[in-house]
Design a protein around this motif. Structure first.
Motif, PDB file in Angstrom:
ATOM      1  N   MET A 187     -19.416  -8.779  -8.186  1.00 24.30           N
ATOM      2  CA  MET A 187     -18.434  -7.931  -7.199  1.00 24.30           C
ATOM      3  C   MET A 187     -17.419  -7.047  -8.019  1.00 24.30           C
ATOM      4  SD  MET A 187     -17.447 -10.544  -4.178  1.00 24.30           S
ATOM      5  CE  MET A 187     -18.577 -12.139  -4.051  1.00 24.30           C
ATOM      6  N   LYS A 188     -17.246  -5.998  -7.491  1.00 25.28           N
ATOM      7  CA  LYS A 188     -16.524  -5.017  -7.961  1.00 25.28           C
ATOM      8  C   LYS A 188     -15.255  -4.458  -7.149  1.00 25.28           C
ATOM      9  CE  LYS A 188     -16.471  -0.477 -10.555  1.00 25.28           C
ATOM     10  NZ  LYS A 188     -15.446   0.285  -9.634  1.00 25.28           N
ATOM     11  N   LEU A 189     -14.137  -4.717  -7.373  1.00 22.52           N
ATOM     12  CA  LEU A 189     -12.890  -4.414  -6.681  1.00 22.52           C
ATOM     13  C   LEU A 189     -12.237  -2.955  -7.131  1.00 22.52           C
ATOM     14  CD1 LEU A 189     -11.239  -5.864  -4.407  1.00 22.52           C
ATOM     15  CD2 LEU A 189      -9.868  -6.511  -6.300  1.00 22.52           C
ATOM     16  N   ASP A 190     -12.217  -2.123  -6.256  1.00 24.61           N
ATOM     17  CA  ASP A 190     -11.538  -0.627  -6.474  1.00 24.61           C
ATOM     18  C   ASP A 190     -10.195  -0.732  -5.702  1.00 24.61           C
ATOM     19  OD1 ASP A 190     -13.028   0.439  -8.431  1.00 24.61           O
ATOM     20  OD2 ASP A 190     -14.639   0.594  -6.952  1.00 24.61           O
ATOM     21  N   LEU A 191      -9.010  -0.220  -6.181  1.00 20.45           N
ATOM     22  CA  LEU A 191      -7.866   0.193  -5.414  1.00 20.45           C
ATOM     23  C   LEU A 191      -7.541   1.381  -5.098  1.00 20.45           C
ATOM     24  CD1 LEU A 191      -5.993  -3.092  -7.042  1.00 20.45           C
ATOM     25  CD2 LEU A 191      -7.269  -3.234  -4.853  1.00 20.45           C
ATOM     26  N   ILE A 192      -7.340   1.894  -3.760  1.00 19.03           N
ATOM     27  CA  ILE A 192      -7.182   3.320  -3.563  1.00 19.03           C
ATOM     28  C   ILE A 192      -5.757   3.304  -2.801  1.00 19.03           C
ATOM     29  CG2 ILE A 192      -8.082   5.210  -2.621  1.00 19.03           C
ATOM     30  CD1 ILE A 192     -10.969   3.653  -2.733  1.00 19.03           C
ATOM     31  N   PRO A 193      -4.673   3.897  -3.618  1.00 21.53           N
ATOM     32  CA  PRO A 193      -3.471   4.373  -2.721  1.00 21.53           C
ATOM     33  C   PRO A 193      -3.691   5.400  -2.010  1.00 21.53           C
ATOM     34  CG  PRO A 193      -3.372   5.073  -5.022  1.00 21.53           C
ATOM     35  CD  PRO A 193      -4.548   4.455  -5.021  1.00 21.53           C
ATOM     36  N   PHE A 194      -2.979   5.192  -0.656  1.00 19.18           N
ATOM     37  CA  PHE A 194      -3.227   6.404   0.330  1.00 19.18           C
ATOM     38  C   PHE A 194      -1.841   6.603   1.007  1.00 19.18           C
ATOM     39  CE2 PHE A 194      -5.066   8.304   4.158  1.00 19.18           C
ATOM     40  CZ  PHE A 194      -5.724   9.453   3.581  1.00 19.18           C
ATOM     41  N   GLN A 195      -1.895   7.298   1.933  1.00 11.45           N
ATOM     42  CA  GLN A 195      -0.735   7.805   2.734  1.00 11.45           C
ATOM     43  C   GLN A 195      -1.056   8.304   3.868  1.00 11.45           C
ATOM     44  OE1 GLN A 195       2.733  10.755   2.302  1.00 11.45           O
ATOM     45  NE2 GLN A 195       3.798   9.034   1.841  1.00 11.45           N
ATOM     46  N   LEU A 196      -0.846   7.520   5.226  1.00 10.34           N
ATOM     47  CA  LEU A 196      -1.182   7.716   6.584  1.00 10.34           C
ATOM     48  C   LEU A 196       0.000   8.861   7.015  1.00 10.34           C
ATOM     49  CD1 LEU A 196      -2.340   4.350   7.738  1.00 10.34           C
ATOM     50  CD2 LEU A 196      -3.939   6.320   7.314  1.00 10.34           C
ATOM     51  N   ARG A 197      -0.371   9.642   7.836  1.00  6.59           N
ATOM     52  CA  ARG A 197       0.615  10.605   8.325  1.00  6.59           C
ATOM     53  C   ARG A 197       0.491  10.230   9.945  1.00  6.59           C
ATOM     54  NH1 ARG A 197      -2.086  14.412   5.486  1.00  6.59           N
ATOM     55  NH2 ARG A 197      -2.599  15.503   7.489  1.00  6.59           N
ATOM     56  N   PHE A 198       1.808  10.012  10.487  1.00  4.98           N
ATOM     57  CA  PHE A 198       1.787  10.047  12.052  1.00  4.98           C
ATOM     58  C   PHE A 198       1.585  11.340  12.703  1.00  4.98           C
ATOM     59  CE2 PHE A 198       4.441   5.989  11.027  1.00  4.98           C
ATOM     60  CZ  PHE A 198       3.727   5.284  11.775  1.00  4.98           C
ATOM     61  N   LYS A 199       1.272  11.417  13.649  1.00  4.92           N
ATOM     62  CA  LYS A 199       1.217  12.374  14.749  1.00  4.92           C
ATOM     63  C   LYS A 199       2.422  13.139  15.061  1.00  4.92           C
ATOM     64  CE  LYS A 199      -3.164  11.340  16.775  1.00  4.92           C
ATOM     65  NZ  LYS A 199      -4.084  10.952  18.167  1.00  4.92           N
ATOM     66  N   GLN A 200       3.383  12.298  15.249  1.00  2.18           N
ATOM     67  CA  GLN A 200       4.618  12.563  15.595  1.00  2.18           C
ATOM     68  C   GLN A 200       5.596  11.628  14.813  1.00  2.18           C
ATOM     69  OE1 GLN A 200       5.460  15.247  17.464  1.00  2.18           O
ATOM     70  NE2 GLN A 200       3.475  15.612  18.474  1.00  2.18           N
TER      71      GLN A 200
END
Length: 337
Positions: free
Chosen positions: A1-14
């Motif tokens: 098994m391989k584990l990758d970690l991906i940072p991200f930023q969700l943006r609200f509609k409002q």
């Protein structure tokens, strides 16, 4: 098994305003778990009032050696092994736990609900959250929620112009609603005054009226007002439940608070044993986290998994709401990272 970690930023509609403050984005870390030709996903969602950050999640998960977990594996056993060795880091643990359940589901060709032993049932109503907003903004949000098929709203209050917020809502729609104070009422007197005015509008339930430290006010409030009270911030993990049974009628169980699907199922079963109602909630996750949590809603009285509808840049698709209720759909990646 391989584990990758991906940072991200969700943006609200409002902009999303609650008693904790206002924000326009939410940091997340996606967990990508691969085995041979299969890919599974998990999500650590990190609103600013939680102690974890993208940095802490990545550091914690990077420190784990998952090479010892071989197919076939038991996600429940994996969670408890990790949880017994490392304190805290619940959002990180949740992301890993849901990824292991997602992978096991694909390996066995069996839905996660079936793996958990959950029978198909009529699913509960799902709330659409209305952050604190003025009349025109509220109308816009309600119109959008109506188009999406939501039948139940959750109105956020702050302890400020609470009655005006409820009055504005009722001017716009006659649909059912619940109230989430997010610890915004600071005294028993304030709560009593607000409730005497607000209960005229017949909310379905009241969530977390007081700060956690003022929880001793709850028995008196429950004795005076005949409406269900749900704990959110007061209920983080399994061991909290015994202390809450005389203070709240129900609990809001979130994967990010307790560590994933595995401990959330334990909490649902414990709450049921104690005679408490259950709300399966979210931290405004994307479709990854909310689809994972949706596996539990058949055991709940209400769901609050509207995160995918509040964000404008969800990289995945998954659970949906139809006629006000959760519908479980396959989890799909919409855009490549």
């Amino acid at each position: 098994m391989k584990l990758d970690l991906i940072p991200f930023q969700l943006r609200f509609k409002q902009p999303f305003k609650i008693a904790h403050g206002v924000r326009e984005t939410t940091d997340v870390v996606y967990v990508k778990l691969t085995h041979e030709n299969l890919t599974a996903w998990g999500e650590a969602t990190l609103p600013p009032y939680l102690p974890e950050t993208q940095k802490s999640v990545i550091e914690f998960l990077s420190s784990l050696d998952i090479t010892g977990f071989k197919v076939p594996f038991n996600p429940t056993q994996i969670f408890h092994e990790i949880d017994s060795q490392y304190a805290g880091n619940y959002a990180a643990k949740a992301a890993l736990d849901m990824a292991f359940w997602h992978l096991k589901s694909q390996l066995e060709g069996t839905p996660v609900t079936a793996l958990l032993g959950i029978q198909a049932a009529k699913l509960p109503l799902c709330t659409y959250t209305l952050g604190v907003s003025g009349f025109d903004e509220m109308r816009k949000k309600i119109d959008e929620a109506d188009e999406l098929g939501f039948e139940l709203f959750k109105i956020k209050l702050t302890g400020g112009n609470d009655l005006e917020v409820i009055e504005n809502f009722r001017k716009i729609t006659h649909k059912r609603f619940a109230i989430d104070v997010n610890q915004g009422w600071k005294s028993l007197t304030e709560a009593q005054q607000k409730l005497r005015a607000i209960l005229h509008f017949e909310p379905v339930f009241i969530e977390q009226p007081f700060p956690v430290r003022l929880g001793y006010f709850m028995p008196e409030l429950m004795g005076e007002f005949q409406i269900p009270f749900y704990a959110d911030e007061s209920c983080q993990k399994l061991t909290d439940l015994d202390d809450l049974v005389d203070c709240f009628d129900g609990v809001n169980i979130k994967l990010m608070k307790c560590g994933g699907i595995t401990p959330a199922l334990d909490m649902v079963e414990k709450a049921s044993d104690l005679g408490m109602s259950v709300l399966i909630g979210c931290m405004s996750e994307s479709s990854v986290g909310c689809t994972a949590a949706a596996n539990l809603v058949a055991l709940a009285d209400y769901a609050d998994l509207d995160g995918p509808y509040l964000n404008v840049n969800d990289p995945f698709s998954g659970m949906t709401v139809e006629r006000g209720r959760i519908k479980q759909n396959p989890l799909l990646l919409k855009i490549p990272f």
